[in-house]
Design a protein around this motif. Structure first.
Motif, PDB file in Angstrom:
ATOM      1  N   THR A 195      -5.542  -4.280   0.047  1.00  0.00           N
ATOM      2  CA  THR A 195      -4.095  -4.270  -0.149  1.00  0.00           C
ATOM      3  C   THR A 195      -3.371  -4.393   1.182  1.00  0.00           C
ATOM      4  O   THR A 195      -2.451  -5.213   1.346  1.00  0.00           O
ATOM      5  CB  THR A 195      -3.655  -2.960  -0.841  1.00  0.00           C
ATOM      6  OG1 THR A 195      -4.143  -2.970  -2.180  1.00  0.00           O
ATOM      7  CG2 THR A 195      -2.140  -2.836  -0.873  1.00  0.00           C
ATOM      8  N   SER A 242      -8.322  -3.068  -3.608  1.00  0.00           N
ATOM      9  CA  SER A 242      -8.668  -1.802  -2.987  1.00  0.00           C
ATOM     10  C   SER A 242      -7.625  -1.463  -1.928  1.00  0.00           C
ATOM     11  O   SER A 242      -6.757  -2.279  -1.586  1.00  0.00           O
ATOM     12  CB  SER A 242     -10.055  -1.878  -2.339  1.00  0.00           C
ATOM     13  OG  SER A 242     -10.022  -2.775  -1.231  1.00  0.00           O
ATOM     14  N   LEU A 243      -7.727  -0.260  -1.399  1.00  0.00           N
ATOM     15  CA  LEU A 243      -6.757   0.192  -0.407  1.00  0.00           C
ATOM     16  C   LEU A 243      -6.735  -0.727   0.811  1.00  0.00           C
ATOM     17  O   LEU A 243      -5.673  -1.184   1.252  1.00  0.00           O
ATOM     18  CB  LEU A 243      -7.096   1.634   0.006  1.00  0.00           C
ATOM     19  CG  LEU A 243      -6.082   2.379   0.856  1.00  0.00           C
ATOM     20  CD1 LEU A 243      -4.763   2.533   0.128  1.00  0.00           C
ATOM     21  CD2 LEU A 243      -6.628   3.751   1.242  1.00  0.00           C
ATOM     22  N   LEU A 300       2.002   2.061  -1.263  1.00  0.00           N
ATOM     23  CA  LEU A 300       0.715   2.684  -1.554  1.00  0.00           C
ATOM     24  C   LEU A 300       0.879   4.167  -1.843  1.00  0.00           C
ATOM     25  O   LEU A 300       0.252   4.712  -2.757  1.00  0.00           O
ATOM     26  CB  LEU A 300      -0.241   2.478  -0.374  1.00  0.00           C
ATOM     27  CG  LEU A 300      -0.843   1.083  -0.231  1.00  0.00           C
ATOM     28  CD1 LEU A 300      -1.480   0.911   1.135  1.00  0.00           C
ATOM     29  CD2 LEU A 300      -1.865   0.818  -1.327  1.00  0.00           C
ATOM     30  N   TRP A 305      -2.017   5.947  -3.446  1.00  0.00           N
ATOM     31  CA  TRP A 305      -3.037   5.376  -2.560  1.00  0.00           C
ATOM     32  C   TRP A 305      -4.232   4.810  -3.330  1.00  0.00           C
ATOM     33  O   TRP A 305      -5.378   4.954  -2.925  1.00  0.00           O
ATOM     34  CB  TRP A 305      -3.509   6.432  -1.546  1.00  0.00           C
ATOM     35  CG  TRP A 305      -2.430   6.840  -0.614  1.00  0.00           C
ATOM     36  CD1 TRP A 305      -1.574   7.883  -0.756  1.00  0.00           C
ATOM     37  CD2 TRP A 305      -2.040   6.182   0.603  1.00  0.00           C
ATOM     38  NE1 TRP A 305      -0.687   7.924   0.287  1.00  0.00           N
ATOM     39  CE2 TRP A 305      -0.952   6.902   1.139  1.00  0.00           C
ATOM     40  CE3 TRP A 305      -2.520   5.059   1.286  1.00  0.00           C
ATOM     41  CZ2 TRP A 305      -0.326   6.532   2.327  1.00  0.00           C
ATOM     42  CZ3 TRP A 305      -1.898   4.698   2.476  1.00  0.00           C
ATOM     43  CH2 TRP A 305      -0.817   5.422   2.981  1.00  0.00           C
ATOM     44  N   ARG A 306      -3.931   4.154  -4.454  1.00  0.00           N
ATOM     45  CA  ARG A 306      -5.008   3.558  -5.251  1.00  0.00           C
ATOM     46  C   ARG A 306      -5.191   2.079  -4.963  1.00  0.00           C
ATOM     47  O   ARG A 306      -6.068   1.439  -5.524  1.00  0.00           O
ATOM     48  CB  ARG A 306      -4.707   3.728  -6.741  1.00  0.00           C
ATOM     49  CG  ARG A 306      -4.699   5.157  -7.237  1.00  0.00           C
ATOM     50  CD  ARG A 306      -4.416   5.204  -8.707  1.00  0.00           C
ATOM     51  NE  ARG A 306      -3.124   4.593  -9.017  1.00  0.00           N
ATOM     52  CZ  ARG A 306      -2.854   3.966 -10.150  1.00  0.00           C
ATOM     53  NH1 ARG A 306      -3.778   3.838 -11.070  1.00  0.00           N
ATOM     54  NH2 ARG A 306      -1.648   3.468 -10.365  1.00  0.00           N
ATOM     55  N   GLY A 307      -4.373   1.510  -4.100  1.00  0.00           N
ATOM     56  CA  GLY A 307      -4.360   0.060  -3.938  1.00  0.00           C
ATOM     57  C   GLY A 307      -3.298  -0.521  -4.858  1.00  0.00           C
ATOM     58  O   GLY A 307      -2.930   0.087  -5.870  1.00  0.00           O
ATOM     59  N   ARG A 357      -6.374   7.916   8.237  1.00  0.00           N
ATOM     60  CA  ARG A 357      -5.310   6.939   8.035  1.00  0.00           C
ATOM     61  C   ARG A 357      -4.476   6.724   9.292  1.00  0.00           C
ATOM     62  O   ARG A 357      -4.095   5.596   9.610  1.00  0.00           O
ATOM     63  CB  ARG A 357      -4.417   7.372   6.867  1.00  0.00           C
ATOM     64  CG  ARG A 357      -5.110   7.230   5.527  1.00  0.00           C
ATOM     65  CD  ARG A 357      -4.232   7.686   4.376  1.00  0.00           C
ATOM     66  NE  ARG A 357      -4.957   7.595   3.114  1.00  0.00           N
ATOM     67  CZ  ARG A 357      -4.508   8.050   1.966  1.00  0.00           C
ATOM     68  NH1 ARG A 357      -3.322   8.620   1.896  1.00  0.00           N
ATOM     69  NH2 ARG A 357      -5.230   7.944   0.866  1.00  0.00           N
TER      70      ARG A 357
END
Length: 333
Positions: free
Chosen positions: A239, A235-236, A196, A201-203, A153
């Motif tokens: 997003t 999705s992440l 997020l 952090w799932r989107g 990340r």
């Protein structure tokens, strides 16, 4: 259990040794020189879901089958304890344990082998004491996964920051303008990452993205703005992409369009069909709005970089009308 029931070879484990082994709370088992079971305490039997009668006299790997490679490595360590009379260790030995209901659980043990001597000082077997470190092992795996995810990340964020700096610099006419726009865009990235994180952090849903980016503009005039559409979670990566796009649209609308003009209104709506998200952004202003001219702006360059998003602009007299399409097999969660 009587002495006769517990031991396959009376010369290996004496009654005194057996009593001592039984008094220990950690799993202990005893093998003879041929690596056959001669004893195991209750803690060992409970941990392995075994009966002593099932183990006695049997080779350790007949009772607990393993791959040839693992068997060879462990036998070599056992053999060292038996032949040299030294203490050896097995670090982090995972093995699968099948329960009576057919379910299989992986355990991780850290084991130490001590030589077992007879009254003449000869090595007649080994005693293995085991520590169940399954929970610790799982925690280490989770921490390792978290570390790699954080590295990933951070790397992605640095790539985004670098791209934002480069494109902002191309479009800035002065250092103060660059600093203002760059900091503003970094705040948008930080805001989307915070949302997020709050959502594990799932989107994010499309609505949450829009509300997050527009909240600073939609205060007392919120009644003039409409956000409408079904629940769709991205999705992440999608997003993050859409957050940046909406931020640019909102910023431009505040500078040149409906969010900066008194009496202006904004309508954002979207549909979702066949894994395609179609979002329309319609600005309406009381005064005529001219299409931007000159070099390509940040928003245009940004859209060219994003894999999931395509956009069509239509600059009308009352403001920007834009259609954004989000597609991709991994764009939605």
């Amino acid at each position: 259990m009587s002495d006769g029931q517990n031991r396959s070879d009376g010369s290996v484990v004496t009654p005194e040794q057996q009593a001592l082994i039984d008094s220990v709370s950690i799993p202990l088992m005893v093998l003879d020189r041929k690596q056959r079971f001669v004893y195991a305490n209750d803690s060992y039997l409970a941990a392995t879901h075994s009966e002593l009668s099932e183990l006695l006299g049997r080779d350790v790997f007949d009772c607990f089958p393993e791959t040839e490679e693992r068997v060879a490595a462990v036998r070599a360590i056992f053999a060292r304890t038996l032949s040299e009379g030294v203490t050896t260790q097995l670090d982090k030995q995972p093995f699968e344990l099948e329960h009576e209901d057919g379910t299989v659980r992986e355990l991780v043990w850290q084991a130490t082998q001590d030589p077992l001597f007879d009254t003449k000082g000869r090595v007649v077997g080994l005693i293995q004491r085991a520590e169940d470190i399954t929970a610790q092992h799982e925690l280490e795996k989770q921490n390792e996964a978290i570390k790699h995810e954080l590295q990933h990340r951070v790397k992605n964020i640095m790539a985004v920051v670098t791209s934002i700096a480069r494109i902002t610099g191309r479009n800035a006419t002065s250092v103060p303008e660059f600093v203002t726009n760059f900091v503003d865009r970094l705040r948008s990235v930080a805001r989307s990452n915070l949302m997020l994180a709050e959502d594990s952090w799932r989107g994010l849903t499309v609505r949450k993205i829009l509300e997050g980016e527009l909240q600073v503009y939609l205060d007392e005039d919120a009644s003039a703005h409409t956000i409408n559409g079904p629940r769709v979670r991205l999705s992440l990566q999608a997003t993050k992409d859409l957050c940046m796009v909406i931020h640019e649209l909102a910023t431009n609308a505040a500078k040149y369009g409906c969010l900066g003009e008194k009496g202006g209104s904004l309508l954002v709506s979207w549909t979702f069909k066949d894994k395609i998200l179609t979002l329309t952004w319609v600005e309406r202003c009381d005064v005529p709005i001219s299409a931007p001219s000159g070099k390509t702006g940040f928003g245009t360059r940004l859209l060219d970089m994003l894999p999931y998003i395509e956009a069509e602009r239509d600059f009308q007299a009352d403001g920007l009308h834009m259609t954004i399409t989000v597609t991709g097999d991994t764009a939605f969660s």
